[in-house]
Design an enzyme around this catalytic site. Structure first.
Site, PDB file in Angstrom:
ATOM      1  N   HIS A  22       0.856  -1.188   0.000  1.00  0.00           N
ATOM      2  CA  HIS A  22       0.000   0.000   0.000  1.00  0.00           C
ATOM      3  C   HIS A  22       0.894   1.241   0.000  1.00  0.00           C
ATOM      4  O   HIS A  22       1.740   1.408   0.889  1.00  0.00           O
ATOM      5  CB  HIS A  22      -0.874  -0.032   1.260  1.00  0.00           C
ATOM      6  CG  HIS A  22      -1.997   0.956   1.281  1.00  0.00           C
ATOM      7  ND1 HIS A  22      -3.210   0.715   0.672  1.00  0.00           N
ATOM      8  CD2 HIS A  22      -2.110   2.174   1.853  1.00  0.00           C
ATOM      9  CE1 HIS A  22      -4.021   1.743   0.882  1.00  0.00           C
ATOM     10  NE2 HIS A  22      -3.366   2.648   1.594  1.00  0.00           N
ATOM     11  N   LYS A 166     -11.154   6.243  -3.400  1.00  0.00           N
ATOM     12  CA  LYS A 166     -10.315   7.325  -2.943  1.00  0.00           C
ATOM     13  C   LYS A 166      -8.925   7.009  -3.466  1.00  0.00           C
ATOM     14  O   LYS A 166      -8.568   5.836  -3.579  1.00  0.00           O
ATOM     15  CB  LYS A 166     -10.305   7.294  -1.406  1.00  0.00           C
ATOM     16  CG  LYS A 166      -9.934   8.570  -0.733  1.00  0.00           C
ATOM     17  CD  LYS A 166     -10.038   8.415   0.776  1.00  0.00           C
ATOM     18  CE  LYS A 166      -8.660   8.494   1.377  1.00  0.00           C
ATOM     19  NZ  LYS A 166      -8.703   8.742   2.837  1.00  0.00           N
ATOM     20  N   LYS A 168      -4.664   7.673  -3.037  1.00  0.00           N
ATOM     21  CA  LYS A 168      -3.631   8.177  -2.145  1.00  0.00           C
ATOM     22  C   LYS A 168      -2.630   8.918  -3.025  1.00  0.00           C
ATOM     23  O   LYS A 168      -2.321   8.494  -4.141  1.00  0.00           O
ATOM     24  CB  LYS A 168      -2.927   7.044  -1.397  1.00  0.00           C
ATOM     25  CG  LYS A 168      -3.846   6.236  -0.493  1.00  0.00           C
ATOM     26  CD  LYS A 168      -4.576   7.075   0.538  1.00  0.00           C
ATOM     27  CE  LYS A 168      -3.681   7.498   1.694  1.00  0.00           C
ATOM     28  NZ  LYS A 168      -4.486   8.154   2.768  1.00  0.00           N
ATOM     29  N   ASP A 197      -6.708  12.097  -1.715  1.00  0.00           N
ATOM     30  CA  ASP A 197      -6.107  12.361  -0.406  1.00  0.00           C
ATOM     31  C   ASP A 197      -4.589  12.512  -0.501  1.00  0.00           C
ATOM     32  O   ASP A 197      -3.867  11.534  -0.432  1.00  0.00           O
ATOM     33  CB  ASP A 197      -6.448  11.215   0.560  1.00  0.00           C
ATOM     34  CG  ASP A 197      -5.911  11.464   1.957  1.00  0.00           C
ATOM     35  OD1 ASP A 197      -5.392  12.584   2.206  1.00  0.00           O
ATOM     36  OD2 ASP A 197      -6.022  10.558   2.808  1.00  0.00           O
ATOM     37  N   GLU A 223      -9.301  15.699   0.038  1.00  0.00           N
ATOM     38  CA  GLU A 223      -9.022  15.493   1.463  1.00  0.00           C
ATOM     39  C   GLU A 223      -7.640  16.012   1.826  1.00  0.00           C
ATOM     40  O   GLU A 223      -6.639  15.616   1.227  1.00  0.00           O
ATOM     41  CB  GLU A 223      -9.128  13.981   1.765  1.00  0.00           C
ATOM     42  CG  GLU A 223      -8.762  13.612   3.190  1.00  0.00           C
ATOM     43  CD  GLU A 223      -9.015  12.123   3.470  1.00  0.00           C
ATOM     44  OE1 GLU A 223      -9.727  11.460   2.675  1.00  0.00           O
ATOM     45  OE2 GLU A 223      -8.496  11.630   4.473  1.00  0.00           O
ATOM     46  N   ASP A 248      -8.616  16.231   7.453  1.00  0.00           N
ATOM     47  CA  ASP A 248      -8.261  14.980   8.129  1.00  0.00           C
ATOM     48  C   ASP A 248      -7.147  15.249   9.153  1.00  0.00           C
ATOM     49  O   ASP A 248      -7.433  15.411  10.347  1.00  0.00           O
ATOM     50  CB  ASP A 248      -7.857  13.910   7.109  1.00  0.00           C
ATOM     51  CG  ASP A 248      -7.584  12.567   7.762  1.00  0.00           C
ATOM     52  OD1 ASP A 248      -7.841  12.429   8.971  1.00  0.00           O
ATOM     53  OD2 ASP A 248      -7.099  11.634   7.082  1.00  0.00           O
ATOM     54  N   LYS A 272     -12.047   9.917  12.589  1.00  0.00           N
ATOM     55  CA  LYS A 272     -11.281   8.684  12.826  1.00  0.00           C
ATOM     56  C   LYS A 272     -11.288   8.460  14.321  1.00  0.00           C
ATOM     57  O   LYS A 272     -10.965   9.375  15.075  1.00  0.00           O
ATOM     58  CB  LYS A 272      -9.836   8.821  12.318  1.00  0.00           C
ATOM     59  CG  LYS A 272      -9.712   8.704  10.819  1.00  0.00           C
ATOM     60  CD  LYS A 272      -8.290   8.858  10.343  1.00  0.00           C
ATOM     61  CE  LYS A 272      -8.247   8.808   8.824  1.00  0.00           C
ATOM     62  NZ  LYS A 272      -6.942   9.215   8.283  1.00  0.00           N
TER      63      LYS A 272
HETATM   64 MN    MN Z   1      -6.556  11.104   5.061  1.00  0.00          MN
END
Ligand code: MN
Length: 374
Positions: A22, A166, A168, A197, A223, A248, A272
C-alpha cells in the site's frame, strides 16, 4: 446490580500481513501492526480494543509508543475504576496524559466493549442509539501506478465489490500528482465517486490552480490537500466552492473541530476514532460538524475487524455521515484477528449488533501474529 471494576489491562503487539503493498505519501507498507488491548473486569468480563496507525509519520504515535503509554501510564490510572463512569475515567486520563490519542482510543474501545457486554447492549446503544445499519465503503486505490489504480477500480466495480473510491497521493510533485489524479478519475467508471487524499503534501497555489480540473473530472472531495497547520489555506480552498474540501490531519480533536468550523476551513470532516482519542470524542466532533452544516466521512487508520467494528458503532450513530466511509481495513488485510471478520457486501458494511463491539478475538490468529520479543 453491583458494578464491576477494572481488574486488569494487558497489551500485546501483533503484525498482520496485507494483501498487496500500500503506497502512502511517504512510505510503502507490506504488513500492518496492532496493539491489542484487553480489559478484564472483576466479574470476569473481558473487553478488547485495538490501536493502530497508518505509520509514525501520520501523527507521531506508533504501536510501540501506544503499548508503552498504556502499560506504564494509562493502566495504573484506570485500575479499580468503575467502567460505567467512562467519561470520568477518560477525563482523568486526559488530565494526566497529554496527546497520545491513539493509545487512549484503544483503551476506551476495550472499555466500551466490556461495558456493552456487561449491560448486554451493542456499543452503538451506549453512544446514544443507531442512525443507520449499513454504511457505504470507499476502496483506496494505492497500487502505486496510474494504470494499476484504473484497472483495480474497473475490476472492483464490475465484480460489484466496491462502487466508490479514494486515491492516495503525495509521492510525486504536487503537479504530477494532480495530473495523475485527473487521469485516474477519467479512467474509472463514470458512476463511481472518487476522492483524492494527498495527506497534506500539496501547496496552496498548485491546489488552487487544479480545482477546476478536479471538479470537471468528477472528483467529489479533496481530502487534506495542505499541511495540517495551514487552516487559512484550507479556508481559502473551501471558499472557492469547487470540489468539497475535507479536513483529516488538521482535525485531531474536538478543539480542532471548533477552530475549523469557525474558520470555514472544511466542507467535510474525516472522522477517525483513533485520532479523536475514542468513540465518544468522535461522536462529539460529528456534533460540532452537524451544528455547522459540515458533512462527515468515516475515516480509517486501517483497522482489523476489531477497530473497524468500533468505528462502525460510532459512525452508525451519526446522522451527518454524508460521504459514507473508507472502512475497508478487514478487506485489505490478508488475515484478521476475530472469529467472524466483518464483510463488505456490494460496497457497504454492516454495523455489528451483538453486545459490546460484537466481534470475538480469534486466539489462534492472535498467537500466530504476536510479535516475537527480540
Ligand atoms: Mn486522510
Amino acid at each position: 446490580m453491583t458494578r464491576p471494576r477494572i481488574e486488569e489491562i494487558t497489551t500485546e503487539l501483533l503484525d498482520v500481513p496485507i494483501k498487496r503493498p500500500h503506497q502512502f505519501s511517504t512510505t510503502k507498507v507490506t504488513s500492518k501492526s496492532f496493539v491489542l488491548v484487553r480489559v478484564t473486569l472483576t466479574k470476569g468480563t473481558e473487553g478488547i480494543g485495538e490501536g493502530t496507525t497508518p505509520g509514525i509519520w501520520w501523527n507521531g504515535e506508533s504501536v510501540e509508543t501506544m503499548k508503552l503509554v498504556i502499560d506504564q501510564y494509562m493502566a495504573p490510572l484506570l485500575m479499580d475504576g468503575d467502567p460505567s463512569q467512562l467519561e470520568a475515567l477518560m477525563q482523568r486520563v486526559e488530565r494526566n496524559i497529554r496527546g497520545n490519542s491513539f493509545a487512549k482510543a484503544a483503551v476506551e474501545m476495550a472499555l466500551y466493549d466490556a461495558l456493552g457486554k456487561t449491560y448486554e447492549v451493542p456499543v452503538h446503544q451506549l453512544l446514544g442509539g443507531q442512525y443507520q445499519t449499513w454504511i457505504p465503503v470507499r476502496w483506496a486505490l494505492a497500487s502505486g501506478t496510474k494504470e494499476g489504480d484504473v484497472e483495480e477500480a474497473g475490476d472492483l466495480v464490475s465484480s460489484g465489490r466496491y462502487a466508490s473510491f479514494k486515491t492516495k497521493s503525495g509521492k510525486e510533485s504536487p503537479v504530477d500528482d494532480a495530473r495523475r489524479n485527473v487521469d485516474i478519475a477519467a479512467g474509472i467508471p463514470s458512476s463511481s465517486p472518487i476522492g483524492i487524499d494527498p495527506n497534506g503534501s500539496w501547496d496552496r497555489m498548485t491546489t488552487r490552480r487544479w480545482m477546476d480540473a478536479f471538479l470537471e473530472a468528477g472528483i467529489d472531495f479533496l481530502e487534506q490537500p495542505l499541511p495540517p497547520h495551514d487552516i487559512e489555506g484550507m479556508a481559502s480552498l473551501t471558499a472557492m466552492k469547487k470540489v468539497p474540501v475535507m479536513a483529516d490531519e488538521s482535525l485531531q480533536s474536538i478543539y480542532d473541530a471548533m477552530r475549523i468550523v469557525q474558520a470555514g476551513a472544511a466542507d467535510i470532516f474525516s472522522l477517525k476514532i483513533h485520532k479523536a482519542g475514542g468513540l465518544k470524542n468522535t461522536v462529539k466532533m460529528a456534533g460540532i460538524a452537524e451544528a455547522a452544516g459540515v458533512s462527515c466521512f468515516g475515516g480509517t487508520s486501517l483497522e482489523s475487524s476489531i477497530g473497524t467494528a468500533a468505528a462502525l458503532h460510532a459512525y452508525g450513530s451519526i446522522p451527518n455521515l454524508d460521504y459514507g466511509s473508507e472502512l475497508f481495513g478487514p478487506d485489505w488485510l490478508a488475515d484478521d484477528l476475530v472469529k467472524a471478520p466483518l464483510v463488505i457486501q456490494g460496497g457497504s458494511i454492516q454495523v455489528p449488533d451483538k453486545p459490546g463491539l460484537g466481534v470475538e478475538p480469534d486466539e489462534a490468529n492472535v498467537a500466530r501474529y504476536r510479535r516475537k520479543e527480540t
